[in-house]
Structure formats: structure tokens, C-alpha cells
Design an enzyme around this catalytic site. Structure first.
Site, PDB file in Angstrom:
ATOM      1  N   LEU A 223    -125.581  -4.806 -44.350  1.00 31.17           N
ATOM      2  CA  LEU A 223    -125.853  -3.524 -44.723  1.00 31.17           C
ATOM      3  C   LEU A 223    -124.949  -3.315 -45.600  1.00 31.17           C
ATOM      4  O   LEU A 223    -125.434  -2.666 -46.875  1.00 31.17           O
ATOM      5  CB  LEU A 223    -125.467  -2.505 -43.575  1.00 31.17           C
ATOM      6  CG  LEU A 223    -125.710  -1.029 -43.759  1.00 31.17           C
ATOM      7  CD1 LEU A 223    -126.957  -0.750 -44.161  1.00 31.17           C
ATOM      8  CD2 LEU A 223    -125.243  -0.228 -42.491  1.00 31.17           C
TER       9      LEU A 223
ATOM     10  N   SER B  95    -119.582   3.203 -46.895  1.00 30.86           N
ATOM     11  CA  SER B  95    -119.794   4.364 -45.877  1.00 30.86           C
ATOM     12  C   SER B  95    -121.053   4.864 -46.124  1.00 30.86           C
ATOM     13  O   SER B  95    -121.774   5.657 -45.221  1.00 30.86           O
ATOM     14  CB  SER B  95    -118.553   5.559 -46.076  1.00 30.86           C
ATOM     15  OG  SER B  95    -117.422   4.768 -45.544  1.00 30.86           O
TER      16      SER B  95
ATOM     17  N   GLY C 242    -123.102  -0.929 -31.592  1.00 28.94           N
ATOM     18  CA  GLY C 242    -121.966  -1.833 -32.389  1.00 28.94           C
ATOM     19  C   GLY C 242    -120.734  -1.135 -32.187  1.00 28.94           C
ATOM     20  O   GLY C 242    -119.640  -1.796 -31.816  1.00 28.94           O
TER      21      GLY C 242
ATOM     22  N   GLY D  78     -88.800  -6.351 -32.424  1.00 26.59           N
ATOM     23  CA  GLY D  78     -87.694  -6.705 -33.452  1.00 26.59           C
ATOM     24  C   GLY D  78     -88.113  -7.647 -34.306  1.00 26.59           C
ATOM     25  O   GLY D  78     -89.035  -7.873 -34.694  1.00 26.59           O
ATOM     26  N   GLY D  79     -86.778  -8.419 -34.564  1.00 25.53           N
ATOM     27  CA  GLY D  79     -87.104  -9.534 -35.535  1.00 25.53           C
ATOM     28  C   GLY D  79     -87.981 -10.435 -35.093  1.00 25.53           C
ATOM     29  O   GLY D  79     -88.819 -11.181 -36.038  1.00 25.53           O
TER      30      GLY D  79
ATOM     31  N   GLU E  35    -117.984  -1.219 -38.989  1.00 24.75           N
ATOM     32  CA  GLU E  35    -118.908  -0.450 -38.342  1.00 24.75           C
ATOM     33  C   GLU E  35    -118.637   1.169 -38.357  1.00 24.75           C
ATOM     34  O   GLU E  35    -118.935   1.508 -37.565  1.00 24.75           O
ATOM     35  CB  GLU E  35    -118.943  -0.837 -37.054  1.00 24.75           C
ATOM     36  CG  GLU E  35    -119.344  -2.588 -37.199  1.00 24.75           C
ATOM     37  CD  GLU E  35    -119.981  -3.145 -35.786  1.00 24.75           C
ATOM     38  OE1 GLU E  35    -120.556  -2.523 -35.121  1.00 24.75           O
ATOM     39  OE2 GLU E  35    -119.797  -4.221 -35.520  1.00 24.75           O
TER      40      GLU E  35
ATOM     41  N   THR F 235    -115.910   3.574 -40.663  1.00 27.43           N
ATOM     42  CA  THR F 235    -114.439   3.957 -40.945  1.00 27.43           C
ATOM     43  C   THR F 235    -114.224   5.222 -39.827  1.00 27.43           C
ATOM     44  O   THR F 235    -115.167   6.004 -39.502  1.00 27.43           O
ATOM     45  CB  THR F 235    -113.967   4.324 -42.239  1.00 27.43           C
ATOM     46  OG1 THR F 235    -114.930   5.690 -42.493  1.00 27.43           O
ATOM     47  CG2 THR F 235    -114.337   3.330 -43.268  1.00 27.43           C
TER      48      THR F 235
ATOM     49  N   GLU G  78    -113.083   7.739 -40.651  1.00 26.68           N
ATOM     50  CA  GLU G  78    -113.542   9.236 -41.456  1.00 26.68           C
ATOM     51  C   GLU G  78    -115.159   9.082 -41.047  1.00 26.68           C
ATOM     52  O   GLU G  78    -115.645  10.339 -40.665  1.00 26.68           O
ATOM     53  CB  GLU G  78    -113.484   8.950 -42.897  1.00 26.68           C
ATOM     54  CG  GLU G  78    -111.784   9.218 -43.286  1.00 26.68           C
ATOM     55  CD  GLU G  78    -111.212   8.061 -42.922  1.00 26.68           C
ATOM     56  OE1 GLU G  78    -111.704   6.790 -42.593  1.00 26.68           O
ATOM     57  OE2 GLU G  78    -109.819   8.081 -42.986  1.00 26.68           O
TER      58      GLU G  78
HETATM   59  N1  CAA Z   1    -129.598   7.087 -34.694  1.00 31.22           N
HETATM   60  C1  CAA Z   1    -130.957   7.281 -35.093  1.00 31.22           C
HETATM   61  N2  CAA Z   1    -131.220   7.886 -36.406  1.00 31.22           N
HETATM   62  C2  CAA Z   1    -130.116   8.137 -37.065  1.00 31.22           C
HETATM   63  C3  CAA Z   1    -128.608   7.761 -36.428  1.00 31.22           C
HETATM   64  C4  CAA Z   1    -128.622   7.587 -35.322  1.00 31.22           C
HETATM   65  N3  CAA Z   1    -127.413   7.049 -34.746  1.00 31.22           N
HETATM   66  N4  CAA Z   1    -127.894   8.524 -37.506  1.00 31.22           N
HETATM   67  C5  CAA Z   1    -128.633   9.006 -38.390  1.00 31.22           C
HETATM   68  N5  CAA Z   1    -129.748   8.863 -38.298  1.00 31.22           N
HETATM   69  C6  CAA Z   1    -130.922   9.367 -38.961  1.00 31.22           C
HETATM   70  C7  CAA Z   1    -131.094  10.522 -39.195  1.00 31.22           C
HETATM   71  O1  CAA Z   1    -131.561  11.518 -38.198  1.00 31.22           O
HETATM   72  C8  CAA Z   1    -131.686  11.010 -40.670  1.00 31.22           C
HETATM   73  O2  CAA Z   1    -133.326  10.883 -40.221  1.00 31.22           O
HETATM   74  P1  CAA Z   1    -134.248  12.043 -40.464  1.00 31.22           P
HETATM   75  O3  CAA Z   1    -134.093  12.237 -42.099  1.00 31.22           O
HETATM   76  O4  CAA Z   1    -135.628  11.649 -40.208  1.00 31.22           O
HETATM   77  O5  CAA Z   1    -133.629  13.208 -39.690  1.00 31.22           O
HETATM   78  C9  CAA Z   1    -131.419   9.495 -41.199  1.00 31.22           C
HETATM   79  O6  CAA Z   1    -130.912   8.718 -40.114  1.00 31.22           O
HETATM   80  C10 CAA Z   1    -130.299  10.019 -42.716  1.00 31.22           C
HETATM   81  O7  CAA Z   1    -129.404  10.387 -41.508  1.00 31.22           O
HETATM   82  P2  CAA Z   1    -128.025  11.258 -42.269  1.00 31.22           P
HETATM   83  O8  CAA Z   1    -128.878  12.481 -43.044  1.00 31.22           O
HETATM   84  O9  CAA Z   1    -127.330  11.716 -41.206  1.00 31.22           O
HETATM   85  O10 CAA Z   1    -127.622  10.240 -43.394  1.00 31.22           O
HETATM   86  P3  CAA Z   1    -126.034  10.252 -44.173  1.00 31.22           P
HETATM   87  O11 CAA Z   1    -126.429   9.833 -45.659  1.00 31.22           O
HETATM   88  O12 CAA Z   1    -125.831  11.767 -44.234  1.00 31.22           O
HETATM   89  O13 CAA Z   1    -125.298   9.310 -43.581  1.00 31.22           O
HETATM   90  C11 CAA Z   1    -123.585   8.290 -42.220  1.00 31.22           C
HETATM   91  C12 CAA Z   1    -125.026   9.167 -42.169  1.00 31.22           C
HETATM   92  C13 CAA Z   1    -123.266   8.428 -40.381  1.00 31.22           C
HETATM   93  C14 CAA Z   1    -122.550   8.658 -42.886  1.00 31.22           C
HETATM   94  C15 CAA Z   1    -124.224   6.864 -42.198  1.00 31.22           C
HETATM   95  O14 CAA Z   1    -124.823   6.539 -43.608  1.00 31.22           O
HETATM   96  C16 CAA Z   1    -123.173   5.854 -41.755  1.00 31.22           C
HETATM   97  O15 CAA Z   1    -123.316   5.561 -40.573  1.00 31.22           O
HETATM   98  N6  CAA Z   1    -122.354   5.379 -42.699  1.00 31.22           N
HETATM   99  C17 CAA Z   1    -121.429   4.250 -41.842  1.00 31.22           C
HETATM  100  C18 CAA Z   1    -121.950   2.823 -42.317  1.00 31.22           C
HETATM  101  C19 CAA Z   1    -121.477   1.839 -41.504  1.00 31.22           C
HETATM  102  O16 CAA Z   1    -121.174   2.064 -40.303  1.00 31.22           O
HETATM  103  N7  CAA Z   1    -121.225   0.727 -42.183  1.00 31.22           N
HETATM  104  C20 CAA Z   1    -120.661  -0.597 -41.569  1.00 31.22           C
HETATM  105  C21 CAA Z   1    -121.119  -1.805 -41.995  1.00 31.22           C
HETATM  106  S1  CAA Z   1    -121.819  -2.872 -40.986  1.00 31.22           S
HETATM  107  C22 CAA Z   1    -120.251  -3.642 -40.281  1.00 31.22           C
HETATM  108  O17 CAA Z   1    -119.412  -3.454 -40.444  1.00 31.22           O
HETATM  109  C23 CAA Z   1    -120.887  -4.922 -39.624  1.00 31.22           C
HETATM  110  C24 CAA Z   1    -119.796  -6.091 -39.440  1.00 31.22           C
HETATM  111  O18 CAA Z   1    -119.884  -6.971 -40.257  1.00 31.22           O
HETATM  112  C25 CAA Z   1    -118.689  -6.068 -38.433  1.00 31.22           C
END
Ligand code: CAA
Length: 380
Positions: A125, A132, A242, A339-340, A363, A365, A367
Site C-alpha cells: 500500500l 499515512s 492487521g 544498566g551497562g 500499519e 502510525t 497519530e
Molecule cells: N473499513 C471500511 N471502510 C473504511 C475504513 C474501514 N476501516 N476506513 C475508512 N473507510 C472508508 C470510508 O468509509 C470512506 O468510504 P466512503 O467515502 O464510501 O464513505 C473511505 O474509506 C475513505 O475514508 P476516509 O475519508 O476516512 O479517508 P481518509 O483519506 O481520511 O483516510 C485514514 C483515512 C484512516 C487516515 C487512512 O488513510 C489510513 O488508515 N491511513 C494509514 C494507512 C496505513 O495504515 N498504512 C500502513 C501501510 S501497510 C503496512 O504497514 C504493512 C506492513 O508491511 C507491516
């Protein structure tokens, strides 16, 4: 809430504990030093059923509940968080997503390999400019009738070179925003698919993290997961589960660091007595133990929500936010108590401290977890 574990859950927990002690501990320092992927260990985890824990047995999975998965994650992470992240990504991000949203053909073709360890999965992703802010996908999957053409770069991909099956999130129709995003299954070796150099990391150094480059990669349409435009929701739903796995990883890192600090404080003497007898150390242990127990309640609750088919977006985000902070705080204190000795590799706690940090980043942050939590409580 009843946190009493069943006989089966206790057995699985013990099996993971024994595996971690007997198979992971002996070379964990060397793997961390050399950034060596635990190839043999992953094979053995496949044989033990740790790679497809929640998948139905008809696809070669263990058919267990989320709480059992969390128990395994916790035990593996006490010893080797590099191994546990491989388990977490394979189970929660790849197997769960495929089993829940994939077609029967996709499940037969890919899931059966992923559950046994014959193949490893990666979830793609993040991008150089979309970490983020996950809707800002620059990787494109252009619709060409019976296939997509994939172009772009993914960053910080766990199992980047060791995986064979990649779930790639890409933008098909920019006009539609997040509703124009798709999730595609890409196999290693596809023409135009290149694995970038390995990242040199602070922690979880045994897991391999790479960037991935897609140059006009042809992906058959039958490799799309779900309907056209379902890719972003697929990613969000998958990440919600996750986060429970990563919360369990953080819990395990904290518990591992605490157990080492407790043991050490009962052996090491200063000022004529074991250091545990000094209130300065005893109070640290009290705080560590209390916060770990609180984290455990949140993590198990999130797992039970998922098992009970309740919404777990909120409980999973809270569990990850809290457990990852506990992991960081407890690991820092564990080094302090040593400690050390805590500053040298042989005592393991410095590695756990380095490994803890990523649980506040990947997965989502801390924040981002606060965004998820605050939106959820303000909406309800
Ligand atoms: N389940 C279902 N749908 C969801 C959802 C969920 N948990 N969260 C959001 N949605 C839907 C919303 O309902 C919305 O749909 P509609 O327009 O139809 O209502 C759509 O998704 C967009 O949602 P937002 O408007 O809330 O989107 P946003 O741009 O504000 O972002 C966010 C939301 C929560 C910040 C999201 O971008 C996010 O989770 N970001 C972090 C990404 C992440 O976790 N990356 C990790 C990378 S993977 C990794 O680390 C794996 C590894 O290798 C270890």
C-alpha cells in the site's frame, strides 16, 4: 468479558512459546546483526500452522480464532519480532484479505500456498508519497479490457523480496478518488516487476523490507480482489485486522523485555542486595507489569470483538495505539534496569527496544490510530 483461555488456546500458546525458545532464540542476535531473513524458521512456522492460522482448513489453514492468533503473535514477539511481523503480514493482511474478499479461484490458487509456507505474501500500500495519506496512490493500474497495466513504486514493503504473492493497491481512475482504487494480486517474476534494494533498518532487521518497482506490469483482471473500485476499502478493512496483529506484537515485545528485566533484577546485586530489592527498580517493575496487563486486556478485547463479529476498527486501533506505547516504554525501562549490560547485544533488551519502535509506525502510525479512534467516538 471472560479472558479464561480454552484448553486449545493454552496448547497453542505453549506450542508458540516452545517454538520461540527452541527455534528462534538461538540465532536471533546473529539474524538481527546480519539482517538475515529467517528462512528455515519460516518453513517450520508453516509446518506448525502459524502462517494461515485463521484460514479455513479447506485452504490448508488452521481454522483457529483471532485470540489464538494473538497468543501466537505475543509469544513469538517476546523473542523475535522480525519473525512475528512475517507471521502478521501473511496472516492478517494477505490470507485474511484473500479469504474474505477473494474469488474461489484466487483462494484455490493462492491461499493454499500461503497457509503452508510454500509461498509468502506481501501487502503493498505505502508509497514514497502515500504513507499515512493512503488515498493518495500514485501507482496506477490502467484498465486495458482483460488486464490492467501497473506502473509505480511501493515503499517499505515487509517480505519485499521473500514474498511470492503481492497484494498491490493502485489507482485505476483518479477522477473517482479512493473509489477508483483497486487491489491486484501480482506474482513474483511478472515481467516488469522489479524488487528494489533492501532497507537497512533500526529494528526488525531479520525481516526484509524493500521498495518495489512496477514498469508496465500486465495483471490479468481475474487477479483483482473484489469489485472495481473496492481496493481502498479492501486495504482499510484488512488493516483494521492487521492492527490487532501488530498490537499483539507490541504486547509480546513489552512482555519479553519485562520478563528479562524481572529475571535480571533478581540476580544482579548492587549495594549488597539484588537490585529488585531497591525501590527504584521495584517500582519500575510494578509500572511495567501494570501497563502490560492493561495492554493485554485491550489486545484480547479487540481479538474477541473480531471473533464475535463485532466492529473492531475502534478496539483494534486502541489496542495498537496503547500496546505500541507500552512496548516502547517498557523496553526503554528494561534497558535501564540492565544498566551497562542493557546496552550490549547479548542481553537482548536493546534489540527489543529497537524493535518496539516500528510498532508505533507501521500499519498506521500512532497519530493515524488517534484519527481512527477520534472519528469513531465522535461519530457514535
Ligand atoms: N473499513 C471500511 N471502510 C473504511 C475504513 C474501514 N476501516 N476506513 C475508512 N473507510 C472508508 C470510508 O468509509 C470512506 O468510504 P466512503 O467515502 O464510501 O464513505 C473511505 O474509506 C475513505 O475514508 P476516509 O475519508 O476516512 O479517508 P481518509 O483519506 O481520511 O483516510 C485514514 C483515512 C484512516 C487516515 C487512512 O488513510 C489510513 O488508515 N491511513 C494509514 C494507512 C496505513 O495504515 N498504512 C500502513 C501501510 S501497510 C503496512 O504497514 C504493512 C506492513 O508491511 C507491516
Amino acid at each position: 468479558m471472560d479472558f479464561k483461555l480454552t484448553e486449545e488456546q493454552l496448547m497453542i500458546q505453549q506450542a508458540a512459546r516452545d517454538f520461540a525458545q527452541n527455534e528462534l532464540l538461538p540465532e536471533v542476535i546473529e539474524r538481527d546483526d546480519a539482517q538475515r531473513f529467517p528462512e528455515e524458521e519460516v518453513k517450520k512456522m508453516g509446518e506448525l500452522g502459524f502462517l494461515g492460522m485463521m484460514v479455513d482448513s479447506k485452504y490448508g489453514g488452521s481454522g483457529l480464532d483471532t485470540l489464538s492468533y494473538v497468543l501466537v503473535m505475543e509469544e513469538l514477539s517476546k523473542v523475535d519480532a522480525s519473525c512475528s511481523v512475517i507471521v502478521s503480514v501473511n496472516n492478517s493482511l494477505v490470507c485474511w484479505g484473500l479469504e474474505t474478499f477473494g474469488t474461489e479461484e484466487q483462494k484455490q490458487k493462492y491461499l493454499t500456498r500461503l497457509t503452508t509456507g510454500e509461498s509468502i505474501g506481501a501487502f503493498c500500500l505505502s508509497e514514497p508519497e502515500a504513507g499515512s495519506d493512503a488515498t493518495s496512490q500514485k501507482t496506477t493500474a490502467i484498465d486495458k479490457g482483460d488486464h490492467y497495466v501497473l506502473n509505480g513504486t511501493k515503499n517499505w514493503i515487509t517480505n519485499g523480496s521473500s514474498a511470492d504473492i503481492y497484494l498491490v493497491i493502485a489507482q485505476t481512475d483518479i477522477e473517482k478518488g479512493h473509489k477508483g482504487i483497486n487491489a491486484l494480486i501480482v506474482e513474483k517474476g511478472a515481467e516488469g516487476f522489479e524488487i528494489g534494494p533492501k532497507e537497512n533498518k533500526l529494528g526488525i532487521r531479520g525481516s526484509d523490507t524493500h521498495s518495489l518497482i512496477f514498469n508496465d506490469v500486465k495483471v490479468p483482471k481475474k487477479n483483482r480482489i473484489g469489485e472495481d473500485g473496492f481496493g481502498f476499502k479492501f486495504a482499510m478493512k484488512t488493516l483494521s485486522g492487521g492492527r490487532i496483529g501488530i498490537a499483539a506484537q507490541a504486547l509480546g515485545i513489552a512482555a519479553g523485555a519485562y520478563e528479562l528485566a524481572l529475571k535480571y533484577s533478581k540476580q544482579r546485586k548492587a549495594f549488597g542486595t539484588e537490585i529488585a530489592n531497591h525501590q527504584a527498580i521495584a517500582f519500575k517493575l510494578a509500572d511495567m507489569h501494570t501497563s502490560i496487563e492493561a495492554a493485554r486486556m485491550l489486545v484480547y478485547k479487540a481479538a474477541m470483538d473480531k471473533d464475535n463479529h463485532e466492529n473492531y476498527d475502534l478496539s483494534g486501533a486502541m489496542a495498537k495505539l496503547y500496546a505500541s506505547k507500552v512496548a516502547m516504554d517498557v523496553a526503554v525501562e528494561a534497558v535501564q534496569i540492565h544498566g551497562g549490560n542493557g546496552f550490549v547485544k547479548d542481553y537482548h533488551v536493546e534489540r527489543l527496544m529497537r524493535d518496539a519502535k516500528i510498532t508505533q509506525i507501521y500499519e498506521g502510525t500512532s497519530e493515524i490510530q488517534k484519527i481512527v479512534i477520534s472519528r469513531s467516538i465522535l461519530r457514535d
